[in-house]
Design a protein around this motif. Sequence first.
Motif, PDB file in Angstrom:
ATOM      1  N   SER A  28       0.841  -1.201   0.000  1.00 34.84           N
ATOM      2  CA  SER A  28       0.000   0.000   0.000  1.00 34.84           C
ATOM      3  C   SER A  28       0.876   1.252   0.000  1.00 34.84           C
ATOM      4  O   SER A  28       2.065   1.189   0.318  1.00 34.84           O
ATOM      5  CB  SER A  28      -0.887   0.024   1.245  1.00 34.84           C
ATOM      6  N   VAL A  29       0.265   2.372  -0.323  1.00 32.02           N
ATOM      7  CA  VAL A  29       0.980   3.654  -0.282  1.00 32.02           C
ATOM      8  C   VAL A  29       1.462   3.937   1.151  1.00 32.02           C
ATOM      9  O   VAL A  29       2.569   4.430   1.355  1.00 32.02           O
ATOM     10  CB  VAL A  29       0.089   4.793  -0.820  1.00 32.02           C
ATOM     11  N   ASP A  30       0.642   3.585   2.122  1.00 32.26           N
ATOM     12  CA  ASP A  30       1.051   3.786   3.533  1.00 32.26           C
ATOM     13  C   ASP A  30       2.352   3.054   3.837  1.00 32.26           C
ATOM     14  O   ASP A  30       3.218   3.571   4.554  1.00 32.26           O
ATOM     15  CB  ASP A  30      -0.025   3.241   4.487  1.00 32.26           C
ATOM     16  N   ILE A  31       2.483   1.853   3.322  1.00 31.38           N
ATOM     17  CA  ILE A  31       3.691   1.055   3.593  1.00 31.38           C
ATOM     18  C   ILE A  31       4.893   1.676   2.874  1.00 31.38           C
ATOM     19  O   ILE A  31       6.002   1.721   3.423  1.00 31.38           O
ATOM     20  CB  ILE A  31       3.475  -0.428   3.194  1.00 31.38           C
ATOM     21  N   ILE A  32       4.680   2.195   1.679  1.00 29.23           N
ATOM     22  CA  ILE A  32       5.769   2.869   0.957  1.00 29.23           C
ATOM     23  C   ILE A  32       6.230   4.101   1.749  1.00 29.23           C
ATOM     24  O   ILE A  32       7.429   4.327   1.930  1.00 29.23           O
ATOM     25  CB  ILE A  32       5.321   3.249  -0.472  1.00 29.23           C
ATOM     26  N   GLU A  33       5.268   4.852   2.240  1.00 24.97           N
ATOM     27  CA  GLU A  33       5.618   6.047   3.044  1.00 24.97           C
ATOM     28  C   GLU A  33       6.386   5.649   4.296  1.00 24.97           C
ATOM     29  O   GLU A  33       7.375   6.282   4.671  1.00 24.97           O
ATOM     30  CB  GLU A  33       4.342   6.820   3.425  1.00 24.97           C
TER      31      GLU A  33
ATOM     32  N   MET B 160       5.828  -4.386  -9.666  1.00 28.19           N
ATOM     33  CA  MET B 160       4.492  -3.886 -10.054  1.00 28.19           C
ATOM     34  C   MET B 160       3.620  -4.980 -10.618  1.00 28.19           C
ATOM     35  O   MET B 160       2.403  -4.868 -10.642  1.00 28.19           O
ATOM     36  CB  MET B 160       4.624  -2.789 -11.121  1.00 28.19           C
ATOM     37  N   VAL B 161       4.253  -6.010 -11.152  1.00 32.66           N
ATOM     38  CA  VAL B 161       3.492  -7.110 -11.760  1.00 32.66           C
ATOM     39  C   VAL B 161       4.140  -8.428 -11.369  1.00 32.66           C
ATOM     40  O   VAL B 161       5.331  -8.490 -11.122  1.00 32.66           O
ATOM     41  CB  VAL B 161       3.513  -7.048 -13.317  1.00 32.66           C
ATOM     42  N   CYS B 162       3.342  -9.466 -11.317  1.00 32.46           N
ATOM     43  CA  CYS B 162       3.893 -10.808 -11.180  1.00 32.46           C
ATOM     44  C   CYS B 162       3.900 -11.410 -12.573  1.00 32.46           C
ATOM     45  O   CYS B 162       2.971 -11.187 -13.351  1.00 32.46           O
ATOM     46  CB  CYS B 162       3.030 -11.663 -10.273  1.00 32.46           C
ATOM     47  N   LYS B 163       4.938 -12.187 -12.875  1.00 29.65           N
ATOM     48  CA  LYS B 163       4.982 -12.847 -14.193  1.00 29.65           C
ATOM     49  C   LYS B 163       3.743 -13.719 -14.363  1.00 29.65           C
ATOM     50  O   LYS B 163       3.297 -14.350 -13.418  1.00 29.65           O
ATOM     51  CB  LYS B 163       6.222 -13.726 -14.300  1.00 29.65           C
TER      52      LYS B 163
ATOM     53  N   VAL C  53      -1.283  -4.526 -13.398  1.00 31.72           N
ATOM     54  CA  VAL C  53      -0.447  -3.911 -12.373  1.00 31.72           C
ATOM     55  C   VAL C  53      -1.105  -4.188 -11.020  1.00 31.72           C
ATOM     56  O   VAL C  53      -2.306  -4.039 -10.868  1.00 31.72           O
ATOM     57  CB  VAL C  53      -0.333  -2.389 -12.615  1.00 31.72           C
ATOM     58  N   LEU C  54      -0.305  -4.653 -10.068  1.00 27.91           N
ATOM     59  CA  LEU C  54      -0.873  -5.090  -8.788  1.00 27.91           C
ATOM     60  C   LEU C  54      -1.620  -3.957  -8.097  1.00 27.91           C
ATOM     61  O   LEU C  54      -2.773  -4.087  -7.740  1.00 27.91           O
ATOM     62  CB  LEU C  54       0.238  -5.620  -7.884  1.00 27.91           C
ATOM     63  N   GLN C  55      -0.926  -2.844  -7.856  1.00 25.11           N
ATOM     64  CA  GLN C  55      -1.562  -1.702  -7.195  1.00 25.11           C
ATOM     65  C   GLN C  55      -1.078  -0.440  -7.879  1.00 25.11           C
ATOM     66  O   GLN C  55      -0.030   0.082  -7.529  1.00 25.11           O
ATOM     67  CB  GLN C  55      -1.207  -1.658  -5.705  1.00 25.11           C
ATOM     68  N   PRO C  56      -1.833   0.058  -8.878  1.00 25.51           N
ATOM     69  CA  PRO C  56      -1.370   1.187  -9.687  1.00 25.51           C
ATOM     70  C   PRO C  56      -1.016   2.423  -8.858  1.00 25.51           C
ATOM     71  O   PRO C  56      -0.071   3.138  -9.189  1.00 25.51           O
ATOM     72  CB  PRO C  56      -2.556   1.490 -10.606  1.00 25.51           C
ATOM     73  N   GLU C  57      -1.729   2.648  -7.758  1.00 26.24           N
ATOM     74  CA  GLU C  57      -1.470   3.853  -6.951  1.00 26.24           C
ATOM     75  C   GLU C  57      -0.088   3.802  -6.296  1.00 26.24           C
ATOM     76  O   GLU C  57       0.455   4.827  -5.891  1.00 26.24           O
ATOM     77  CB  GLU C  57      -2.573   4.073  -5.907  1.00 26.24           C
ATOM     78  N   ASN C  58       0.492   2.601  -6.218  1.00 25.11           N
ATOM     79  CA  ASN C  58       1.811   2.482  -5.600  1.00 25.11           C
ATOM     80  C   ASN C  58       2.929   3.035  -6.477  1.00 25.11           C
ATOM     81  O   ASN C  58       3.986   3.406  -5.977  1.00 25.11           O
ATOM     82  CB  ASN C  58       2.131   1.017  -5.293  1.00 25.11           C
TER      83      ASN C  58
ATOM     84  N   LEU D 184      10.551   6.528  -2.916  1.00 27.89           N
ATOM     85  CA  LEU D 184      11.604   5.513  -2.756  1.00 27.89           C
ATOM     86  C   LEU D 184      12.784   5.693  -3.708  1.00 27.89           C
ATOM     87  O   LEU D 184      13.930   5.476  -3.316  1.00 27.89           O
ATOM     88  CB  LEU D 184      11.024   4.103  -2.900  1.00 27.89           C
ATOM     89  N   LEU D 185      12.518   6.093  -4.941  1.00 28.28           N
ATOM     90  CA  LEU D 185      13.652   6.235  -5.879  1.00 28.28           C
ATOM     91  C   LEU D 185      14.736   7.173  -5.351  1.00 28.28           C
ATOM     92  O   LEU D 185      15.922   6.867  -5.474  1.00 28.28           O
ATOM     93  CB  LEU D 185      13.184   6.698  -7.267  1.00 28.28           C
ATOM     94  N   PRO D 186      14.366   8.295  -4.729  1.00 31.74           N
ATOM     95  CA  PRO D 186      15.423   9.190  -4.225  1.00 31.74           C
ATOM     96  C   PRO D 186      16.284   8.557  -3.130  1.00 31.74           C
ATOM     97  O   PRO D 186      17.336   9.083  -2.811  1.00 31.74           O
ATOM     98  CB  PRO D 186      14.639  10.389  -3.666  1.00 31.74           C
ATOM     99  N   LEU D 187      15.838   7.440  -2.573  1.00 28.56           N
ATOM    100  CA  LEU D 187      16.585   6.795  -1.480  1.00 28.56           C
ATOM    101  C   LEU D 187      17.345   5.558  -1.964  1.00 28.56           C
ATOM    102  O   LEU D 187      18.025   4.901  -1.180  1.00 28.56           O
ATOM    103  CB  LEU D 187      15.616   6.398  -0.361  1.00 28.56           C
ATOM    104  N   ALA D 188      17.214   5.251  -3.259  1.00 28.79           N
ATOM    105  CA  ALA D 188      17.771   3.997  -3.775  1.00 28.79           C
ATOM    106  C   ALA D 188      19.270   4.107  -4.059  1.00 28.79           C
ATOM    107  O   ALA D 188      19.706   5.024  -4.748  1.00 28.79           O
ATOM    108  CB  ALA D 188      17.045   3.602  -5.064  1.00 28.79           C
ATOM    109  N   THR D 189      20.036   3.167  -3.516  1.00 29.69           N
ATOM    110  CA  THR D 189      21.415   2.992  -3.961  1.00 29.69           C
ATOM    111  C   THR D 189      21.369   2.442  -5.380  1.00 29.69           C
ATOM    112  O   THR D 189      22.113   2.853  -6.254  1.00 29.69           O
ATOM    113  CB  THR D 189      22.136   1.986  -3.036  1.00 29.69           C
ATOM    114  N   VAL D 190      20.463   1.498  -5.567  1.00 33.25           N
ATOM    115  CA  VAL D 190      20.214   0.953  -6.902  1.00 33.25           C
ATOM    116  C   VAL D 190      18.773   0.482  -6.961  1.00 33.25           C
ATOM    117  O   VAL D 190      18.230  -0.020  -5.978  1.00 33.25           O
ATOM    118  CB  VAL D 190      21.215  -0.186  -7.247  1.00 33.25           C
ATOM    119  N   THR D 191      18.134   0.693  -8.104  1.00 34.74           N
ATOM    120  CA  THR D 191      16.782   0.178  -8.316  1.00 34.74           C
ATOM    121  C   THR D 191      16.817  -0.776  -9.506  1.00 34.74           C
ATOM    122  O   THR D 191      17.624  -0.598 -10.422  1.00 34.74           O
ATOM    123  CB  THR D 191      15.757   1.319  -8.482  1.00 34.74           C
TER     124      THR D 191
END
Length: 264
Positions: free
Chosen positions: A81-86, A106-109, A114-119, A127-134
């Motif tokens: 959920s968005v809450d968990i991302i935050e 975002m998707v399972c093979k 898309v599992l949860q588009p709002e995510n 999250l991207l600004p905190l990624a060492t690598v994505t």
Amino acid sequence: MKKTLTLAGSDSSGGAGIQADLKTFQEHNVYGMTAITSIVAMKPGTWAHDVTAIDVNIVEKQLDTILSVGIDAMKTGMLGSVDIIELGAKKIKEHGIDRVVIDPVMVCKGENEVLQPENTDAMRELLLPLATVTTPNLFEASQLAQMDSIQTLDEMKEAAQKIVDLGAKSVVIKGGKAFMNKEAIDLFYDGQEFVVLEKEKLQTSYNHGAGCTFAAAITSNLANGDSVKEAVTKAKDFVHAAIKHGFKLNDFVGPVMHGAYNQK
Ligand SMILES: Nc1ncnc2c1ncn2[C@@H]1O[C@H](COP(=O)(O)OP(=O)(O)O)[C@@H](O)[C@H]1O
Ligand SMILES: Cc1ncc(COP(=O)(O)O)c(C=O)c1O
Ligand SMILES: [Mg+2]
């Protein structure tokens, strides 16, 4: 013993998610800890995925447990959920965690929704600004970079640049099986140099959990002190062996063999 955290979903079928991460951590001799964000079950007979997000307060209790111990590196996978991302973003900042692998699931093979588009927006912004690598696959990279599709190496480079511009320190876009190329290529970019990672393309559909395994291997290598480029390069070999020895679990799914690199 180096310690790792995975903030991800549980795949009851054992090939992807938390289960892939723990198996992969074990193979790298790092001590894995888990904060479960969602639970994925599959309907017998159709294997339709049923995803239940875990209450954000319970995710926070798990993270607080693990972060009180301390970690050397972490990864994120499916975030319910968005809450968990935050919450994840808040904890990374509060604890100054600086080896962070964001696998923007975002998707399972085998599923095309898309599992949860709002995510997606929350992952891009928080999250991207905190990624060492994505580690997006082609579809996820196009969503993060807000491009229609990615079909050529030039388009992969354009997406990689956009993702770094969004704040990720580096990115590896997984061409994998989908990219129209003889070899299975991934593109690594750290804002300085583009590196194309190439391996033989394996003709198999037993690749469930490949992305999670790849990201967990990168996380382990970072915990063990590798540079990001080294960590990614070694992880590519690790997941290649895992896919090569993937196997049929039932009529619907074939997971990778997480231990293949060490055992085969
Ligand atoms: N058929 C294949 N042969 C060789 N390597 C592959 C194959 N499929 C995926 N890979 C590699 O496995 C890793 C995970 O990629 P992929 O399966 O595309 O991720 P995801 O599971 O997130 O969609 C990448 O390094 C990719 O290049
Ligand atoms: C909990 C969970 N996380 C992540 C994934 C993505 O798996 P993959 O490594 O195949 O991209 C899945 C797919 O089923 C899953 O169930
Ligand atoms: Mg994936």
